[in-house]
Enzyme design. Structure first.
Site, mmCIF file in Angstrom:
data_model
loop_
_atom_site.group_PDB
_atom_site.id
_atom_site.type_symbol
_atom_site.label_atom_id
_atom_site.label_comp_id
_atom_site.label_asym_id
_atom_site.label_seq_id
_atom_site.Cartn_x
_atom_site.Cartn_y
_atom_site.Cartn_z
ATOM 1 C CB CYS A 24 7.946 -9.732 4.800
ATOM 2 S SG CYS A 24 7.598 -8.161 5.612
ATOM 3 C CB CYS A 60 -0.947 0.097 1.203
ATOM 4 S SG CYS A 60 -2.265 -1.121 1.162
ATOM 5 C CG ASP A 90 18.010 -8.733 -9.929
ATOM 6 O OD1 ASP A 90 17.626 -7.554 -9.762
ATOM 7 O OD2 ASP A 90 17.223 -9.657 -10.196
ATOM 8 C CG ASP A 91 16.788 -5.425 -6.885
ATOM 9 O OD1 ASP A 91 16.016 -6.128 -6.231
ATOM 10 O OD2 ASP A 91 16.545 -5.058 -8.062
HETATM 11 FE FE1 SF4 Z 1 11.369 -5.446 5.180
HETATM 12 FE FE2 SF4 Z 1 11.730 -6.786 7.447
HETATM 13 FE FE3 SF4 Z 1 9.723 -7.379 5.814
HETATM 14 FE FE4 SF4 Z 1 12.223 -7.987 5.078
HETATM 15 S S1 SF4 Z 1 11.090 -8.840 6.856
HETATM 16 S S2 SF4 Z 1 10.641 -7.024 3.795
HETATM 17 S S3 SF4 Z 1 13.310 -6.245 5.925
HETATM 18 S S4 SF4 Z 1 9.982 -5.467 6.946
#
Ligand code: SF4
Length: 520
Positions: A440, A21, A402-403
């Site tokens: 995440c 979002c 690549d990132d």
């Molecule tokens: Fe970001 Fe932490 Fe989620 Fe990885 S786990 S995408 S660093 S918020």
């Protein structure tokens, strides 16, 4: 990532984590920005946040004394029918939102019903509440992830016996209804908002616009860890603007002043702005915003002395080259667009030539959501890379930067395109971040652990899977050197000492994550 300004299109390569979002909130006492009205300028700002959500977009604005929300499924331009839906809306206050939803608590096998359910996810969410002193209206826009949503939903059920369909569809509806319920029970907007915020376990960057006894106020708050970004800008003529990223401010001529710090709440009304501290801050800002998610023009608030993210990405390329040099390379190529800065850094560090390797089809926004089918994803990647610049890579040893690397599907295709269409002699892959090994739980759409290639395969196995001649990742230490953490002991203690969340790369979650989610 790629963005076009204004009512922009965002076209990304598949196989990357996605934001869930973007938010915008504006108080402007005078005309400002490139468009005539405040809602039109919010739409322009949302265009620069399109990479943060493509499922739907919404705007809350005024008609006389009433808050009205308009929006639709689709990209910003489509959601407001190129501005058609904004006609008649105006005022000095407003909110905007773009949404990318990963899952719904309700799903239907009927496509029309599913569409209707998805429409219920359009934000800002609006409530009109009868109170003893009159009517209070609120509109709320949210970016984050609530881990204890079932607890919050249980509070609503205790109050009124059941959840509405919208509350079963999206956590934002639950949060908005809880705030509305507290206001109905006699709390001020401020008390209702802060008490609900205090009961949330998770990540939130949140904007709320209230009309309470005829008085308009914008509230913008960020959880104590500050996982998701939230920045503040001054609008010429005395107004204020809050947005997920700086690019949304600058496109409507607002000037970045600061981030809204983790644990802080900005309160904006016709008298000006006040910053209140709600929670003692424990910053754990998402490092993945800086690696990939954020626009390159966003400002890194944590360390890097308020520099643009692009500087961090170049620095990460330098660190990657120091750790994994390939001095015999004939050319360095970046994966467009988000890895071009890291490729630049890699090439500069080793004094190697840097060239474009691919041409992207910027006008093929074909996108589907929650598709698990690997073949269709691969087809979409092919459609988005319209050609390989053969003359830049033919007969050369190529370093492809690549990132990040998530499933490996994209890189596998790009490596084979360089070999087959580009006639490259060798292709060596360098990744400007550490391996992603965990999902995440703080508002970024990551695949489940079993789809994260680095969670189950060694670097050598991944190299074979993607068909590269060699493969190497930036270390966690190298990543924090690029961020600008100079203290070696801090770097050794990782994200928590450095003020960042790096849980998807290290497994060090900064909050308690329910066991069933860890196993997910
Ligand atoms: Fe970001 Fe932490 Fe989620 Fe990885 S786990 S995408 S660093 S918020």
């Amino acid at each position: 990532m790629s963005e076009l300004s204004g009512y922009g299109l965002a076209i990304e390569l598949e196989d990357k984590p996605r934001e869930e979002c973007g938010v915008v909130a504006i108080y402007a006492p005078e005309k400002f920005g490139p468009r005539e009205t405040l809602p039109e300028n919010i739409a322009v700002a949302l265009g620069n946040l399109q990479h943060r959500g493509q499922e739907c977009a919404g705007i809350a604005a005024s008609i006389d004394d009433t808050i009205l929300v308009t929006g639709e499924l689709g990209l910003v331009e489509r959601a407001f029918r190129g501005g058609e839906y904004l006609k008649g809306l105006d005022g000095n206050f407003g909110l905007g939102h773009v949404r990318y939803a990963t899952s719904y608590r309700l799903e239907s096998s009927d496509p029309d019903k599913n569409k209707a359910l998805r429409r219920m996810g359009i934000q800002p969410m609006h409530r009109s509440i009868d109170t003893p002193s009159g009517k209070t209206q609120i509109a709320l826009g949210y970016n984050g992830h609530i881990q204890n949503i079932d607890e919050l939903a249980a509070q609503l059920i205790a109050e009124r016996g059941r959840l509405t369909e919208a509350e079963q569809v999206t956590d934002t509806a639950v949060m908005t209804s809880l705030i509305a319920q507290r206001i109905k029970d006699g709390d001020s907007v401020s008390d209702a908002l802060t008490s609900v915020a205090k009961s949330i376990n998770g990540a939130y960057s949140l904007t709320l616009w209230s009309k309470e006894n005829g008085r308009d106020t914008i509230w913008a708050l960020r959880d104590p860890h500050g996982f998701r970004p939230l920045v503040l800008g001054a609008i010429p003529g005395g107004g204020w603007m809050v947005a997920s990223e700086v690019g949304a401010l600058e496109i409507v001529d607002a000037e970045y002043t600061s981030e809204i710090a983790p644990g802080d709440m900005a309160v904006i009304n016709r008298d000006g702005i006040q910053i209140e501290n709600l929670f003692s801050p424990t910053p754990r800002q998402c490092i993945f915003e800086d690696i990939y998610l954020g626009r390159p023009d966003n400002i890194m608030n944590n360390l890097m002395n308020n520099l643009r993210i692009e500087r961090f990405r170049i620095a990460s390329g330098h660190e990657l080259a120091k750790e994994h040099p390939l001095n015999v390379a004939g050319v360095v190529v970046g994966v467009p667009d988000s890895a071009l800065s890291a490729a630049k850094g890699y090439a500069r560090e080793l004094n190697l030539p840097s060239e474009d390797g691919f041409v992207r089809n910027r006008y093929n926004p074909a996108r589907s959501f929650i598709e698990g089918n690997t073949e269709s994803r691969q087809d979409r990647i092919r459609l988005k890379i319209s050609s390989v610049l053969r003359e830049n890579v033919e007969d050369k040893v190529v370093v492809l930067v690549d990132d990040s690397l998530v499933r490996g599907n994209t890189l596998k295709i790009l490596v084979s395109l360089l070999r087959i269409k580009g006639k490259a002699k060798e292709v060596h892959v360098r990744i400007a971040s550490p391996p992603i090994v965990e999902p995440c739980h703080y508002g970024v759409d990551m695949p489940n652990k079993d789809q994260l290639i680095a969670a189950s395969q060694s670097v050598e196995e991944i190299r074979r899977t993607i068909g590269a001649d060699s493969l190497a990742y930036l270390s966690v230490d190298g990543m924090y050197r690029a961020v600008g953490v100079v203290d070696e002991r801090d770097r050794a203690r990782g994200g928590i000492a450095c003020g960042f969340c790096d849980a998807c790369m290290t497994g060090n979650y900064p909050t308690d994550v329910p066991k069933e989610m860890l196993e997910f």
